[in-house]
Write a protein that holds these residues in place. Structure first.
Motif, PDB file in Angstrom:
ATOM      1  N   GLU A   1      14.186  29.145 -26.908  1.00 51.30           N
ATOM      2  CA  GLU A   1      15.286  28.917 -26.141  1.00 51.30           C
ATOM      3  C   GLU A   1      15.761  28.389 -24.922  1.00 51.30           C
ATOM      4  O   GLU A   1      15.934  27.155 -24.864  1.00 51.30           O
ATOM      5  CB  GLU A   1      15.701  30.505 -25.652  1.00 51.30           C
ATOM      6  N   GLU A   2      14.686  28.386 -23.996  1.00 52.95           N
ATOM      7  CA  GLU A   2      14.824  27.788 -22.769  1.00 52.95           C
ATOM      8  C   GLU A   2      13.936  26.422 -22.965  1.00 52.95           C
ATOM      9  O   GLU A   2      14.973  24.894 -22.444  1.00 52.95           O
ATOM     10  CB  GLU A   2      12.536  27.786 -21.662  1.00 52.95           C
ATOM     11  N   ARG A   3      13.262  25.747 -23.880  1.00 55.70           N
ATOM     12  CA  ARG A   3      13.464  24.051 -24.521  1.00 55.70           C
ATOM     13  C   ARG A   3      14.995  23.749 -24.789  1.00 55.70           C
ATOM     14  O   ARG A   3      14.887  22.287 -24.460  1.00 55.70           O
ATOM     15  CB  ARG A   3      12.406  23.769 -25.384  1.00 55.70           C
TER      16      ARG A   3
ATOM     17  N   GLY B   1      12.344  19.722 -25.050  1.00 56.21           N
ATOM     18  CA  GLY B   1      12.210  20.099 -23.902  1.00 56.21           C
ATOM     19  C   GLY B   1      11.606  18.818 -22.602  1.00 56.21           C
ATOM     20  O   GLY B   1      11.859  18.071 -23.532  1.00 56.21           O
TER      21      GLY B   1
ATOM     22  N   GLU C   1      18.411  24.882 -24.140  1.00 57.68           N
ATOM     23  CA  GLU C   1      18.761  24.576 -22.259  1.00 57.68           C
ATOM     24  C   GLU C   1      18.230  24.070 -22.101  1.00 57.68           C
ATOM     25  O   GLU C   1      19.196  23.469 -21.131  1.00 57.68           O
ATOM     26  CB  GLU C   1      18.386  27.094 -22.388  1.00 57.68           C
ATOM     27  N   PHE C   2      17.057  23.202 -21.418  1.00 56.37           N
ATOM     28  CA  PHE C   2      16.738  22.274 -20.503  1.00 56.37           C
ATOM     29  C   PHE C   2      17.585  20.920 -21.410  1.00 56.37           C
ATOM     30  O   PHE C   2      17.621  20.150 -20.926  1.00 56.37           O
ATOM     31  CB  PHE C   2      15.095  22.336 -20.405  1.00 56.37           C
TER      32      PHE C   2
END
Ligand code: NI
Length: 202
Positions: free
Chosen positions: A181-183, A130, A185-186
């Motif tokens: 998940e978001e980290r 992230g 993707e980033f």
């Protein structure tokens, strides 16, 4: 619940050991790992006192590793034991804290057995991906004198493929996997944009 005074006592001892010349493994990293650990523990369970102590102390040996080529996890475990004895941490819990710190290291590939050990490994790994993880990777690379990227040879960007992008699949708990998940993707998006800009793109 965790006794606030105990945490403060550990924190003030930990500060003495964390190096401030890099943003990668300092007190701020330990505090982020503490917050992530507590967030995971809320869902997964575990002993908050053991986990909080391990989170705050897990990297205190890092500056000695850089200076003297020690294994930082071993050194952190050794220093943590001394600190916990000194501040009067519950004696029966000290071996568990020391053990968690000893096995936390990513590159050792040791499987964590206790729930608290699993959570600390997860929290530590989440802090490597992230926005914060990317910043840490470049700070750490600069300190080691590694270039940001290179068409051949080692670079911080290579480290993304070798380590950072694998973190998502190395986590122990479901809660950490969700946070990742978001980290992840980033991190992937950053990598894509970086390589595009290197080639003169938008
Ligand atoms: Ni760490």
């Amino acid at each position: 619940m965790v006794n606030g005074e105990t945490i403060e006592a550990i924190r003030s001892e930990a500060i003495k050991h964390y190096a401030w010349d890099s943003s990668a493994h300092d007190q701020l990293h330990a505090e982020r790992v503490l917050r992530l650990s507590m967030r995971i523990l809320e869902k997964e369970g575990g002993d908050p006192e053991i986990l909080a102590a391990a989170a705050l102390l897990h990297d205190i040996g890092m500056k000695y590793e850089i200076a003297e080529d020690f294994d930082h996890a071993e050194k952190s475990a050794e220093l943590a034991e001394q600190i916990l004895l000194k501040i009067g941490f519950p004696k029966e819990k000290i071996p568990e804290v020391v053990d968690i710190i000893r096995i936390h290291r990513f590159s050792r590939g040791i499987k964590a057995l206790s729930l608290e050990a699993k959570i600390l490994q997860d929290a530590d790994r989440l802090d490597a991906i992230g926005a914060v993880g990317i910043a840490r990777a470049f700070a750490c690379g600069a300190k080691k004198g590694v270039p940001m990227y290179s068409h051949s040879g080692s670079s911080t960007l290579n480290h993304f493929n070798e380590k950072l992008l694998k973190i998502k699949d190395s986590l122990n708990t479901e809660t950490a996997r969700r946070i990742a998940e978001e980290r992840h993707e980033f991190t992937q998006l950053f990598l894509k944009k970086f390589l595009n800009e290197v080639e003169g793109g938008e």
